[in-house]
Every structure is written in C-alpha cells, then in structure tokens.
Write a protein that holds these residues in place. Structure first.
Motif, PDB file in Angstrom:
ATOM      1  N   ALA A 150       0.831  -1.206   0.000  1.00 47.75           N
ATOM      2  CA  ALA A 150       0.000   0.000   0.000  1.00 47.75           C
ATOM      3  C   ALA A 150       0.864   1.254   0.000  1.00 47.75           C
ATOM      4  O   ALA A 150       0.540   2.249  -0.656  1.00 47.75           O
ATOM      5  CB  ALA A 150      -0.919  -0.010   1.226  1.00 47.75           C
ATOM      6  N   LYS A 151       1.997   1.198   0.707  1.00 42.63           N
ATOM      7  CA  LYS A 151       2.892   2.359   0.737  1.00 42.63           C
ATOM      8  C   LYS A 151       3.406   2.686  -0.655  1.00 42.63           C
ATOM      9  O   LYS A 151       3.587   3.851  -1.012  1.00 42.63           O
ATOM     10  CB  LYS A 151       4.076   2.094   1.667  1.00 42.63           C
ATOM     11  N   SER A 152       3.677   1.640  -1.437  1.00 40.93           N
ATOM     12  CA  SER A 152       4.213   1.874  -2.783  1.00 40.93           C
ATOM     13  C   SER A 152       3.178   2.524  -3.692  1.00 40.93           C
ATOM     14  O   SER A 152       3.522   3.063  -4.745  1.00 40.93           O
ATOM     15  CB  SER A 152       4.674   0.547  -3.395  1.00 40.93           C
ATOM     16  N   LYS A 153       1.902   2.492  -3.282  1.00 46.72           N
ATOM     17  CA  LYS A 153       0.838   3.049  -4.106  1.00 46.72           C
ATOM     18  C   LYS A 153       0.211   4.303  -3.477  1.00 46.72           C
ATOM     19  O   LYS A 153      -0.790   4.798  -3.958  1.00 46.72           O
ATOM     20  CB  LYS A 153      -0.264   2.009  -4.311  1.00 46.72           C
ATOM     21  N   ASN A 154       0.815   4.781  -2.405  1.00 47.11           N
ATOM     22  CA  ASN A 154       0.169   5.899  -1.733  1.00 47.11           C
ATOM     23  C   ASN A 154       0.539   7.232  -2.389  1.00 47.11           C
ATOM     24  O   ASN A 154       1.220   7.275  -3.412  1.00 47.11           O
ATOM     25  CB  ASN A 154       0.491   5.895  -0.233  1.00 47.11           C
ATOM     26  N   TYR A 155       0.118   8.294  -1.768  1.00 45.07           N
ATOM     27  CA  TYR A 155       0.292   9.616  -2.358  1.00 45.07           C
ATOM     28  C   TYR A 155       1.291  10.461  -1.564  1.00 45.07           C
ATOM     29  O   TYR A 155       1.212  11.682  -1.576  1.00 45.07           O
ATOM     30  CB  TYR A 155      -1.063  10.313  -2.452  1.00 45.07           C
ATOM     31  N   GLU A 156       2.188   9.785  -0.858  1.00 43.69           N
ATOM     32  CA  GLU A 156       3.239  10.538  -0.179  1.00 43.69           C
ATOM     33  C   GLU A 156       4.162  11.157  -1.218  1.00 43.69           C
ATOM     34  O   GLU A 156       4.653  10.481  -2.128  1.00 43.69           O
ATOM     35  CB  GLU A 156       4.037   9.636   0.764  1.00 43.69           C
ATOM     36  N   LEU A 157       4.387  12.444  -1.079  1.00 47.39           N
ATOM     37  CA  LEU A 157       5.278  13.147  -1.996  1.00 47.39           C
ATOM     38  C   LEU A 157       6.707  13.018  -1.492  1.00 47.39           C
ATOM     39  O   LEU A 157       7.005  13.393  -0.345  1.00 47.39           O
ATOM     40  CB  LEU A 157       4.878  14.619  -2.088  1.00 47.39           C
ATOM     41  N   VAL A 158       7.575  12.480  -2.325  1.00 50.92           N
ATOM     42  CA  VAL A 158       8.970  12.268  -1.950  1.00 50.92           C
ATOM     43  C   VAL A 158       9.860  13.012  -2.944  1.00 50.92           C
ATOM     44  O   VAL A 158      10.014  12.566  -4.095  1.00 50.92           O
ATOM     45  CB  VAL A 158       9.321  10.767  -1.939  1.00 50.92           C
ATOM     46  N   PRO A 159      10.412  14.161  -2.560  1.00 52.40           N
ATOM     47  CA  PRO A 159      11.328  14.861  -3.460  1.00 52.40           C
ATOM     48  C   PRO A 159      12.600  14.030  -3.654  1.00 52.40           C
ATOM     49  O   PRO A 159      13.308  13.740  -2.686  1.00 52.40           O
ATOM     50  CB  PRO A 159      11.633  16.164  -2.720  1.00 52.40           C
ATOM     51  N   LYS A 160      12.878  13.625  -4.888  1.00 52.92           N
ATOM     52  CA  LYS A 160      14.028  12.752  -5.148  1.00 52.92           C
ATOM     53  C   LYS A 160      15.171  13.497  -5.828  1.00 52.92           C
ATOM     54  O   LYS A 160      16.300  13.483  -5.349  1.00 52.92           O
ATOM     55  CB  LYS A 160      13.588  11.551  -5.973  1.00 52.92           C
ATOM     56  N   THR A 161      14.890  14.133  -6.966  1.00 56.96           N
ATOM     57  CA  THR A 161      15.954  14.836  -7.678  1.00 56.96           C
ATOM     58  C   THR A 161      15.700  16.334  -7.772  1.00 56.96           C
ATOM     59  O   THR A 161      16.627  17.099  -7.988  1.00 56.96           O
ATOM     60  CB  THR A 161      16.097  14.261  -9.102  1.00 56.96           C
ATOM     61  N   ARG A 162      14.454  16.749  -7.646  1.00 57.05           N
ATOM     62  CA  ARG A 162      14.085  18.160  -7.722  1.00 57.05           C
ATOM     63  C   ARG A 162      13.114  18.497  -6.582  1.00 57.05           C
ATOM     64  O   ARG A 162      12.439  17.610  -6.052  1.00 57.05           O
ATOM     65  CB  ARG A 162      13.411  18.468  -9.063  1.00 57.05           C
ATOM     66  N   PRO A 163      13.015  19.765  -6.257  1.00 57.91           N
ATOM     67  CA  PRO A 163      12.037  20.159  -5.234  1.00 57.91           C
ATOM     68  C   PRO A 163      10.615  19.885  -5.707  1.00 57.91           C
ATOM     69  O   PRO A 163      10.331  19.855  -6.899  1.00 57.91           O
ATOM     70  CB  PRO A 163      12.275  21.674  -5.085  1.00 57.91           C
ATOM     71  N   LEU A 164       9.729  19.670  -4.756  1.00 60.60           N
ATOM     72  CA  LEU A 164       8.310  19.509  -5.036  1.00 60.60           C
ATOM     73  C   LEU A 164       7.552  20.659  -4.379  1.00 60.60           C
ATOM     74  O   LEU A 164       7.878  21.075  -3.253  1.00 60.60           O
ATOM     75  CB  LEU A 164       7.796  18.179  -4.493  1.00 60.60           C
ATOM     76  N   ILE A 165       6.538  21.156  -5.083  1.00 61.69           N
ATOM     77  CA  ILE A 165       5.755  22.282  -4.576  1.00 61.69           C
ATOM     78  C   ILE A 165       4.293  21.858  -4.515  1.00 61.69           C
ATOM     79  O   ILE A 165       3.744  21.328  -5.487  1.00 61.69           O
ATOM     80  CB  ILE A 165       5.895  23.526  -5.485  1.00 61.69           C
ATOM     81  N   LEU A 166       3.657  22.074  -3.365  1.00 58.66           N
ATOM     82  CA  LEU A 166       2.255  21.693  -3.191  1.00 58.66           C
ATOM     83  C   LEU A 166       1.507  22.838  -2.528  1.00 58.66           C
ATOM     84  O   LEU A 166       1.867  23.282  -1.431  1.00 58.66           O
ATOM     85  CB  LEU A 166       2.135  20.438  -2.318  1.00 58.66           C
ATOM     86  N   ALA A 200      16.286  25.065 -11.406  1.00 59.94           N
ATOM     87  CA  ALA A 200      16.498  23.987 -10.438  1.00 59.94           C
ATOM     88  C   ALA A 200      15.193  23.548  -9.776  1.00 59.94           C
ATOM     89  O   ALA A 200      15.187  22.607  -8.984  1.00 59.94           O
ATOM     90  CB  ALA A 200      17.491  24.431  -9.361  1.00 59.94           C
ATOM     91  N   GLY A 201      14.093  24.211 -10.102  1.00 60.12           N
ATOM     92  CA  GLY A 201      12.803  23.858  -9.524  1.00 60.12           C
ATOM     93  C   GLY A 201      12.519  24.541  -8.204  1.00 60.12           C
ATOM     94  O   GLY A 201      11.541  24.205  -7.527  1.00 60.12           O
ATOM     95  N   ILE A 202      13.337  25.517  -7.815  1.00 58.96           N
ATOM     96  CA  ILE A 202      13.172  26.195  -6.529  1.00 58.96           C
ATOM     97  C   ILE A 202      12.331  27.450  -6.725  1.00 58.96           C
ATOM     98  O   ILE A 202      12.624  28.271  -7.597  1.00 58.96           O
ATOM     99  CB  ILE A 202      14.544  26.567  -5.928  1.00 58.96           C
ATOM    100  N   PRO A 203      11.262  27.622  -5.944  1.00 52.63           N
ATOM    101  CA  PRO A 203      10.424  28.815  -6.108  1.00 52.63           C
ATOM    102  C   PRO A 203      11.021  30.036  -5.416  1.00 52.63           C
ATOM    103  O   PRO A 203      11.719  29.930  -4.402  1.00 52.63           O
ATOM    104  CB  PRO A 203       9.114  28.408  -5.438  1.00 52.63           C
ATOM    105  N   THR A 204      10.755  31.192  -5.973  1.00 53.27           N
ATOM    106  CA  THR A 204      11.063  32.467  -5.336  1.00 53.27           C
ATOM    107  C   THR A 204       9.746  33.176  -5.102  1.00 53.27           C
ATOM    108  O   THR A 204       8.975  33.412  -6.049  1.00 53.27           O
ATOM    109  CB  THR A 204      11.985  33.323  -6.211  1.00 53.27           C
TER     110      THR A 204
END
Length: 811
Positions: free
Chosen positions: A581-597, A697-701
């Motif tokens: 179930a964890k492999s199919k969940n909606y946890e956001l995991v920033p791996k190579t770039r930032p994530l914005i929500l 780089a995917g970083i917000p200002t």
C-alpha cells in the motif's frame, strides 16, 4: 443519527427525571459524584456522605487519619489580586451560595452583625487583593506557538468548538446554541430510542437515561479577567491542587480561545487590580483570614492554620448544634439539603468501625472524588451522560461507533494495561486515539500517582502472569506473526505509524509495552468477554483457528506469534500488505528536484505553499500572511487529502522536528526602532503577495510588495540540513518618508547570541546573518517579547549592491 438525537433526548429525560436536561444545581453544595449516584441510591448513603466530607473540606478543620478523606481544600489564593475581580470577591464573601449556586465553600460570615460583616469583607478583600504574583512565562515550542499577549487574541467561535469537542461538556453545561456535527447513533441507543419512557424505567435502564447535571461555572465574566482565566485553563493545578479541575492539554492559543468563549458576555475587559488599600486594613484582613479559619482550606503564602475543631471521629452527626444543620453562630454555614445531611450523618456513624475498605471500594471512591465517571464507565457505573453523547465526535466524523468516540471503559483496566503505561496515560503522555476529539485530561501526580497500582490490585492482580508463562518460547515465531497480522489486524490498525489506506484505529506497534500478555491472549480469544459491544471480531471462534496452514493451526502458537512480532518492533519488516500500500500511496517524496504543493496546513493557513527538497529539509510559506510559517526535516507531505478529499483535515508534516516561525510579517516599515512589530493584518502598508516563480532547479522564489519596495524571497537547502534564505529588495522610499525598512531575524521569549551574527531562541531555532548585517542589528524587548531586528538599506532598480541579504536557519 445526528442533531435530531438531542431533541429526542431532551423529551425522554424530562419524562424520566422530571427535571431540565442541563439544569444547574441549586443553592445546596454541588458535588458531581454525590448528585449523580448517591441521590439515586446507586452508591451507599455513607459512601456519599464520605464524598461530601472530603469535597466540602470538612476534614480541613475536623482532622482525620483516613487518607481517603483528605480535604479537597479551596483554591490557592496566593496571587488572588491579579486573578480575581475585587467586586466579585466581595460579593462572593458576602453570599457565596447566591453568587455561585452549588459552591462547596461555606458561608463563614453569615452570623456576623451587618456592620462587622461589611468591615470584615473589606479587610479580607484588601488582604487578598494585595497578594499579587507574576503570571508564569509560557515557553513556545514548535508545537505550541505563543503569540505576543496571546490571552488577548482568543477567538470566541474557535473556543466554543473546542469547549464542546475536547470533553469540557462531560462535566460542564453545553451551550444550547451549539450544534454538534453528524453523529451516528449506536445500536444500543437506537434500542433505547424505540422504547417508551415507562418501559425504560420498568427495565431498570433509567440510570442510563438520567440527565447528568453540570458542574457550575458561576459568573465567570464577573470573576475573572481574560488573562487570569487563560492562565488558569493552561494549568489548573497551580491554583487548584486537588485536581477536581484537570488540565486539558491546551496550547496557549487554545486556552485563549476557550477563555474568550467563556467570557463572551464580558462587555469590557476589566482594569487590572491595583493595591491601594491601607496597610492597616490589609493587616486586619490577614488577621481575620486566620481567625475565621479560611487558612485551613486556602493557601496564602506561608500562613498556617492555628486552630482546629473536634477530630472527625468525635463528631455526633445528630447533635443539635453542628455545621451540617441550620446555620449556627460561630460555625460554617453549608446550605445542605436533607439527603446530604442524612448521608453525612451515616458516614460519621460508620467511622468508628474503622473497617479498611476493600481495594475495589477504595478505588471506586477515588474515581468518585475525581469525577472520572463523567467520561468513563467502570463496573456498569458512570460513563458519558446519555444527554451529552452527541458532543463526543470523531475527527472528520469517521464512523467507528461509540467505541471510537466515547472514552473507553475502565472495567478491568488494571488487568489490561501495564502499570508503567497507565502511569504514562495519567501523566498526559499516552495519547493513542487520535481519531477522537475528546482528550484524556492530566491530573496532578500527587493525586493520581497511586492509581496504576490501585487498578492492578483491584482488578485481580493474581490473574496476571509473567510474559514467559503466557507465551513460552515465543521469540521464534515473529515471522509467522507478520503473516497473522494480515488476516484482519491491519485492516483496522496501523503498525508503527504505517497503515493501509483509510485506517484510523489505535496503533499496535507499541502494544506489547502497553497491555499485559495475559489480557492480550484472552482478548484475542474472545474480545466481547473483555469488552462488551466491541467492534473487534473474534478470529478464533470456539477457540479454533481459521488458518490451518500456519503453525499447524495451533491457536496458542498463532497468538504467541502475534505478540512475538509486535514485541520485536523495527527488527521485523512491516506486513507485506502495508508495504504494498505504501508503494501506491500519495506521499510526496522529493528525489531529484524540489516539489511544490499548494495545500491547507494548520500553522500555514488555507493558502499554504509547501516546498519539499531532496535534501529532506522543507518549508511551508503562508501566502495569505506572506511569511514562512513552518520548517521541518525528514519526510515531506501526503498529497492524498489535498488532491482527493474535499473536506480533508489540514496537511501535517510527515517528517520530524517541525519548527514554527514567528507570527507576523518578516519585513516591516518602522518609524523608529522601538516601535512594536506590527501584525500582518494590522500593518498600515501590509505585505501584498504577488505569486512566485520557479527557476531551472525547480526552486520557487516568492514575490511580494511592501510600500515602495518589491521583494523576492527564496529558500534553498544549506549545509547540514539548514535552510538558506535569500531576500532581494528593489525600490527606494518616497521623498520625506518617515519609516525605515527592517527585517526581523528572530523573536522569542528570550534570545541568546551563539556567536557574532548568530542568534538562538527558546525553541532551538538559530538564525545567522553576515557580520556586516549583525553589526547594524538591534536586540530589543517589548512587553516580554524579544526581537532581533536588522535595518535594510534602500536600493533602486538599477543597482545590485546592498539590496540582497542572506539568512541561514538551523534547528
């Protein structure tokens, strides 16, 4: 069944009891346990009488060696001068049972001639108003922000909701205007709803339906100033050490909200008391305080009682002259009704017998004294009043039945819970039922310290066996236990904080440190035998396993394997279905770039912009208040609620070490450096959020405006999981501008300089700037709040020098 349940209950209990559902007590002293049980012959009269002897503090003057009759005592009056309003105090001393119907304090002045009574009240009032102490300093933490003068910022609507949800209404009266949310009626209550009142009485169920009267508040608006009530709610033990009013684990802002609600009828905030009485009048008040034996019940600095009445065992309850009958000159006046008088007489008559109570009787009496029965049922006695059940709700109204929203039974709790865990619960550190709005309160350790042992003794401690006797050689069975959990356990329970989608039950990960192994075994074999009407199904009907292929279907070994797996903790992997179930969940995991929500977060508001970095350090920006609100490390966020659930609860950082940033804008225009830092919404030139842009780089200002200035605000990971903040400022002040632009680096109850350019506050958050900026900075304290502020140079659109500052955050 939801709101319609309440009108039904109102009519039903009126017909059964003939009294209003939420009626307050009359002039007679109100003791919750006596009113609920002794008045209806649900406890023996002498037990009710003993309860009155304790809660009316009779033994403060009539001494006894019986520990269970320790007097409740009155509130500590050291500091009364900055807690109580003087007019209320004088009115209360003149007629305590009129000013606060149901008060357990006797009238000590009723016998005095009018003029002497008036002078005595003035002297006592002057003495008590002279006793002023500083309110304690509430230290902010990441989970408990403490805004400047937080007691002034309470919200009545939020306070009303908290008051009705966290459990206050188990003891105190609900507000008729408050409507609880959707609550599904239990099968038992459905059955009761279908019966006629006459049938209920005939079947002996009237006690379940009887309205539970309310512990009276009195006129709080006349009694308290908002600051005093807020601090009382934060820590009642400081004022009332007997623990009848427990601590409800309130944050500073929550206490302010509830105080605002309780004082909602206070038209204007009373002025703080000032000590202006003559020293002679104060001295006379102190003298009378001792002479009238007020000091026997109330603590005031170092004053000690000097006289006592007859010992309790020498009292004649039927004497012509006594405290419990009609008022007598020279004696405390208690307006006891006939039933209260009779119960005290029977209690006094039983004292010479000196029979040591049985463990169960002794424990039941303690629960009566602390009114634990207001929330918890034990041995078919007490529990949440039927007329108050609708106010006990689950988070988001998830349907878990009464078992998921009503505080659990205490029947057999000493057999179920290990002493060390029960002590943890009583100390306020054993919260497990996060799906419930109601909170387990915290009582003074001096009052409940013996309860874990009392529960174990009362609940047949000889039944308890050592773990090795219950589960011999269970250590080799852990892998089988992992498989067993998948047969039904993980469909309702998380394991070590991980769960299948939608699961909201109690976490089993630490269960072997909470419950006794003997109880664990018996509960799995037959849940209903230990917990009637539980939703927990039996997986071993008739004592037989349904899984014949695992451990040869041996029931004892299968149960032992579950205990073994849970005992092993993180040494064992999570059940396979949870991992899937964890492999199919909606946890956001920033791996190579930032994530914005863009989401809704408790401390970052409804316009939160959460930014997660692969370096496992994250920030949430409040776009409404235009400020960084939360930093945290580790895991980022779960997006399921934001993306798929319309009325989802606020997103919560999944990681660790969340730290809250100071409320208010990060930059402000100040006319001078001693001007108090403005709140965001009150700023004359408020910050105006203008969105954000994302770089390669995917970083917000983040972009915003303040007066003549355009500001760019960027956060990026730094060394050692720090956050590096870069603020660029463009614009020049208008000609003749009186205000200067300042940056607030840090704020708190106290700040400590770690090294040049680095400051730390009480939460452990450190902020670093360049030495050049640090030399220009100022440290100032305004009304117990210390700010580290830095003036910012002006820059026009054509220059790049001196218009950028860099700040590093570490925690």
């Amino acid at each position: 069944m939801s709101r319609p349940l309440i009108p039904f209950l109102t009519g039903l209990v009126l017909l059964i009891a003939g009294t209003p559902v939420f009626s307050e007590p009359g002039a007679a002293p109100f003791v919750a346990g006596f009113d609920r049980f002794a008045r209806h012959a649900e406890i023996e009269p002498q037990v009710g009488g003993k309860l009155l002897l304790s809660d009316l503090s009779c033994t403060a003057c009539h001494q006894t060696d019986q520990s269970d009759l320790t007097p409740k005592g009155g509130p500590r009056l050291t500091g009364a001068g900055n807690r109580l309003q003087q007019k209320w105090l004088e009115d209360y001393l003149a007629a305590p049972h009129s000013v606060k119907p149901g008060s357990t304090m006797p009238d000590m002045l009723q016998h005095l001639p009018a003029e002497e009574k008036h002078q005595t009240i003035k002297a006592l009032s002057a003495f008590l108003m002279s006793k002023q102490t500083e309110f304690p300093t509430i230290k902010a933490t990441g989970a408990n922000p403490v805004p400047y003068e937080f007691w002034k910022k309470g919200n009545v609507e939020r306070g009303q909701e908290l008051y009705h949800k966290i459990g206050c209404v188990a003891c105190h009266a609900p507000d008729e205007t408050y409507e609880p949310g959707e609550t599904k009626i239990s099968p038992t209550d459905q059955m009761l709803a279908q019966l006629d009142p006459e049938d209920i009485i005939e079947m002996g169920l009237a006690a379940k339906m009887r309205p539970v009267k309310s512990v009276p508040h009195g006129d709080l608006s006349a009694k308290f100033m908002r600051k005093a009530l807020t601090f009382f709610l934060l820590n009642p033990e400081q004022t009332r050490p007997a623990g009848r009013m427990p601590q409800m684990k309130l944050k500073a802002v929550e206490a302010a909200d509830i105080a605002a609600y309780l004082l909602r009828n206070q038209k204007t905030e009373p002025a703080e008391n000032t000590t202006n009485s003559a020293s002679a009048l104060i001295a006379e008040g102190q003298k009378r305080f001792v002479q009238l034996q007020c000091v026997n019940c109330h603590t005031v600095q170092n004053l000690k009682p000097k006289q006592f009445a007859k010992p309790l065992t020498q009292l004649n309850g039927k004497a012509a002259s006594s405290c419990i009958g009609p008022s007598q000159p020279g004696m405390p006046a208690y307006p006891l009704d006939q039933q209260q008088q009779a119960s005290i007489q029977q209690a006094l008559a039983s004292l010479p017998q000196k029979q040591k109570p049985e463990p169960k009787q002794r424990l039941a009496f303690q629960l009566l004294q602390l009114n634990c029965y207001a929330c918890h049922e034990r041995d078919k006695q007490g529990g949440v009043g039927f007329n108050r059940k609708p106010y006990f709700e689950t988070v988001n109204h998830v349907d878990l039945g009464d078992e998921g929203r009503i505080p659990p039974t205490l029947t057999g709790i000493g057999f179920k819970l290990q002493k060390k865990w029960l002590a943890k619960v009583l100390n306020g550190k054993g919260d497990l039922r996060f799906h419930m709005h109601a909170r387990m309160p915290v009582f003074p350790k001096s009052v409940v310290g013996s309860l874990p042992s009392e529960f174990e003794t009362a609940d047949n401690s000889q039944k308890l066996q050592q773990e090795k006797q219950v589960f011999p050689d269970h250590g080799k069975l852990a892998s089988a236990g992992r498989v067993m959990l998948e047969t039904g356990c993980i469909q309702c329970h998380p394991i070590r904080g991980e769960s299948m989608p939608g699961v909201v039950g109690t976490d089993l990960g630490d269960v072997t440190n909470r419950v006794h192994p003997q109880w664990f075994r018996e509960f799995l074999l037959n849940p209903a035998s230990l917990k009637p009407r539980t939703r927990m199904p039996t997986f071993f009907p008739d004592g037989k396993s349904q899984i014949k292929t695992l451990l040869d279907g041996n029931v004892d070994q299968q149960i032992a394997s579950l205990w073994s797996y849970l005992k092993a903790g993180e040494k064992q992997p999570l059940p396979e279905k949870i991992l899937a179930a964890k492999s199919k969940n909606y946890e956001l995991v920033p791996k190579t770039r930032p994530l914005i929500l863009r989401t809704f977060m408790q401390e970052a508001g409804t316009h939160a912009i959460a930014v997660g970095f692969p370096e496992k350090v994250h920030v949430a920006f409040d776009a409404e208040q235009v400020r960084p609100a939360i930093f945290w490390k580790g895991r980022f966020l779960d997006a399921q609620g934001t993306w798929f659930i319309r009325f989802a609860p606020p997103a919560i950082p999944l990681g660790e070490k969340p730290v809250l940033l100071p409320a208010g804008a990060p930059l402000a225009l100040l006319s001078d450096s001693n001007q108090r830092w403005p709140e965001s919404k009150s700023m004359k030139n408020a910050l105006q959020f203008q969105g954000y842009r994302v770089d390669k780089a995917g970083i917000p200002t983040f972009l915003y405006r303040l007066g003549e200035y355009e500001i760019e605000d960027r956060f990026a990971p730094g060394e050692k999981q720090s956050l590096k903040r870069t603020i660029k400022i463009k614009g020049t002040p208008s000609s003749g501008a009186q205000s200067k632009l300042w940056f607030r680096g840090l704020t708190g109850n106290s700040l400590k300089q770690i090294k040049p350019g680095t400051m730390e506050n009480q939460t452990g958050l450190t902020v670093s700037v360049s030495n050049a900026l640090a030399k220009m900075s100022q440290l100032r304290t305004i009304k117990n709040e210390t700010d580290w502020i830095i003036p910012l140079p002006a820059a026009d659109n054509n220059t790049t020098d001196n218009n950028t500052i860099e700040v590093t955050y570490q925690w």
